[in-house]
Design an enzyme around this catalytic site. Structure first.
Site, PDB file in Angstrom:
ATOM      1  N   THR A   1       1.000  -1.277  -0.094  1.00  0.00           N
ATOM      2  CA  THR A   1      -0.620  -0.045   0.330  1.00  0.00           C
ATOM      3  C   THR A   1       0.818   1.361  -0.334  1.00  0.00           C
ATOM      4  OG1 THR A   1      -1.357  -0.699   1.350  1.00  0.00           O
ATOM      5  CG2 THR A   1      -1.787   1.493   1.507  1.00  0.00           C
TER       6      THR A   1
ATOM      7  N   ALA B   1      14.457  19.266  -5.124  1.00  0.00           N
ATOM      8  CA  ALA B   1      15.724  18.796  -4.285  1.00  0.00           C
ATOM      9  C   ALA B   1      16.642  19.210  -5.037  1.00  0.00           C
ATOM     10  CB  ALA B   1      15.293  17.046  -4.504  1.00  0.00           C
TER      11      ALA B   1
ATOM     12  N   LYS C   1       6.332   3.060  12.565  1.00  0.00           N
ATOM     13  CA  LYS C   1       6.177   3.933  13.874  1.00  0.00           C
ATOM     14  C   LYS C   1       6.246   2.449  14.483  1.00  0.00           C
ATOM     15  CE  LYS C   1       1.334   2.377  11.772  1.00  0.00           C
ATOM     16  NZ  LYS C   1       0.678   2.198  10.836  1.00  0.00           N
TER      17      LYS C   1
ATOM     18  N   GLY D   1      -7.230  -0.953   3.101  1.00  0.00           N
ATOM     19  CA  GLY D   1      -5.766  -0.393   3.455  1.00  0.00           C
ATOM     20  C   GLY D   1      -5.518   0.488   4.878  1.00  0.00           C
TER      21      GLY D   1
ATOM     22  N   LYS E   1       2.558   6.152  18.113  1.00  0.00           N
ATOM     23  CA  LYS E   1       3.071   7.509  17.639  1.00  0.00           C
ATOM     24  C   LYS E   1       2.840   8.453  18.470  1.00  0.00           C
ATOM     25  CE  LYS E   1      -0.266   6.088  13.386  1.00  0.00           C
ATOM     26  NZ  LYS E   1      -1.122   5.626  13.039  1.00  0.00           N
TER      27      LYS E   1
HETATM   28  N1  HSE Z   1      -3.055   1.660  11.147  1.00  0.00           N
HETATM   29  C1  HSE Z   1      -2.887   2.707  10.916  1.00  0.00           C
HETATM   30  C2  HSE Z   1      -3.726   3.863  11.138  1.00  0.00           C
HETATM   31  C3  HSE Z   1      -2.046   3.141   9.848  1.00  0.00           C
HETATM   32  O1  HSE Z   1      -5.259   3.464  11.278  1.00  0.00           O
HETATM   33  O2  HSE Z   1      -3.392   5.226  11.224  1.00  0.00           O
HETATM   34  C4  HSE Z   1      -1.282   4.633   9.292  1.00  0.00           C
HETATM   35  O3  HSE Z   1      -0.574   4.656  10.299  1.00  0.00           O
END
Ligand code: HSE
Length: 436
Positions: free
Chosen positions: A13, A33, A105, A187, A205
């Protein structure tokens, strides 16, 4: 100047999205860049070539270590996810003197201290903008845009899947499991969706955000983590009636006792902007002493939004290829030798207001007994309501909001309430934040 050669690990993805963005926007990216950026090599065991642009220019193999060891690769982009072999691949890339871009993360939250130390020693950069809040450039904002500030706190909706589920439950009364399946098909969800619904992804995170905000080492193991799987539709409805919305928040705050680091469902006044962040969107609210509150909003998951952050990192790394490593923006916003040993406080010490819901026998004295327990614990009630019993039942839902109290006191009071004969089952407890 020769183009910079990227080795892409993963064509799923996010990897597929990154390839497409790099190919589609190649001319504009080169203007930004200062030189071209091409995906020269990629490693993927399985991938769907349909919809991948410029794949004929990429040498694809199934051995990620071969890409990491390839002398022709300048920047390794790790988009495989998970802890292993991602950790080994990133450490080997660093050892090979290559810069790394990652969206991982979990990897940064758990192994970031080791990875950044290795990168520092080798004079290479590990960039990880896509690791937090997908397409929102929150890491750049914290590390650079807000560098003048003493950050007081951060509160964020940082898991798109969880927010999508809560939004669908509130707006359409949809079933938890059905919405989760849709998030997976789109996804958004992690390979293991319990990471989304039990708050582990958000905790990864938040751990990163706290380090950037307060200049502390990454301490994922200290993050208090509670998911949304126990939120019931009635809690969503009762919260609305009190003027609140339930969001799955990551909160990190600097206090006299140390740093709060916690992920849990939270009632937020529905008038707050962040309470109106819906679906798969993410938002991060940052309170800095100079700037005041700032809010960052955008897509927190999905192919192209995450690719946007990955490619921005590749451009950033390309721009710094010729700079002195000592003069680059530090990985965790503060110079490596300047990280602080501020401790992360136990959730028992955290003070918040609470929403409580219990099922009680409808007879005189029950509310007084519950209120008495709360009063004995020095917990002040802000609002209390008895709801209609569900069809055919005699026990009634009793819901209330309390003023702020330390978690330890609330836990002790809840234990006593649950031991009352007139109260059936467990008390549902959701923390409340005003986010003023
Ligand atoms: N699974 C994570 C979410 C994907 O739903 O935020 C992004 O980090």
């Amino acid at each position: 100047m020769d183009p910079v050669r990227v080795g892409l690990l993963g064509l799923g993805t996010v990897g597929g999205g990154a390839l497409n963005v790099l190919v589609r926007n190649a001319a504009e990216i080169a203007r930004r860049a200062g030189r071209g950026i091409v995906v020269a090599h990629a490693a993927a065991r399985e991938y769907d070539a349909d919809g991948l642009e410029g794949l004929d220019q990429v040498e694809v193999c199934d051995d990620a270590f071969a890409v990491v060891d390839n002398p022709k690769v300048d920047i390794v982009v790790e988009l495989i996810g998970g802890y292993s072999p991602a950790r080994e691949l990133v450490l080997r890339a660093i050892d090979n003197g290559k810069h790394v871009v990652t969206a991982n993360k979990a990897l940064i939250a758990l192994h970031g201290n080791e990875i950044f130390a290795a990168a520092q020693a080798k004079g290479v950069t590990v960039a990880f903008e896509a690791a937090v809040a997908g397409g929102i450039p929150i890491i750049k904002a914290l590390r650079e845009g807000l560098a003048a500030n003493h950050i007081d706190w951060i509160a964020g909706i940082i898991n798109g899947t969880g927010n999508f589920i809560l939004t669908e439950m509130k707006d359409k009364g949809r079933d938890f499991v059905e919405v989760l399946a849709e998030a997976q098909a789109l996804g958004y969800a992690e390979a293991d969706p319990t990471f989304d619904v039990e708050g582990i992804d958000a905790a990864h995170k938040l751990t990163i955000l706290a380090s950037l905000a307060f200049g502390i080492p990454l301490q994922f193991d200290k993050c208090y983590t509670e998911g949304i799987s126990r939120i019931e539709p009635q809690d969503v409805a009762y919260a609305e009636q009190f003027g609140y919305r339930i969001k799955h928040l990551g909160v990190t705050r600097r206090t006299d006792k140390g740093i709060e680091l916690r992920v849990h469902p939270t009632l937020i006044p529905h008038s707050r902007l962040i309470a109106n962040v819906n679906g798969v969107m993410n938002a991060v609210l940052v309170q800095g002493d100079a700037v005041g509150p700032t809010l960052y909003y955008g897509a927190g998951a999905g192919s192209l939004p995450t690719a946007s952050a990955v490619v921005a990192d590749i451009i950033d790394v390309t721009r710094t290829l010729t700079t002195d490593p000592e003069n680059r923006v530090p990985h965790l916003a503060f110079q490596p030798g300047e990280l602080s040993d501020l401790s992360v406080v136990s959730v028992d010490e955290v003070k918040t207001a609470y929403y409580l819901r219990m099922t009680a026998v409808d007879r005189p004295g029950v509310v007084a007994a519950v209120a008495g327990i709360l009063a004995d614990a020095d917990i002040s009630i802000e609002a209390i309501q008895q709801k209609q019993p569900p069809e055919g039942e005699t026990e009634v839902p009793l819901v209330m909001l309390t003023h702020r109290v330390r978690e330890r006191q609330m836990n002790a009071a809840i234990e006593k309430i649950e031991s009352l004969d007139a109260v059936a089952g467990a008390v549902t407890r959701i923390r409340v934040e005003q986010l003023k």
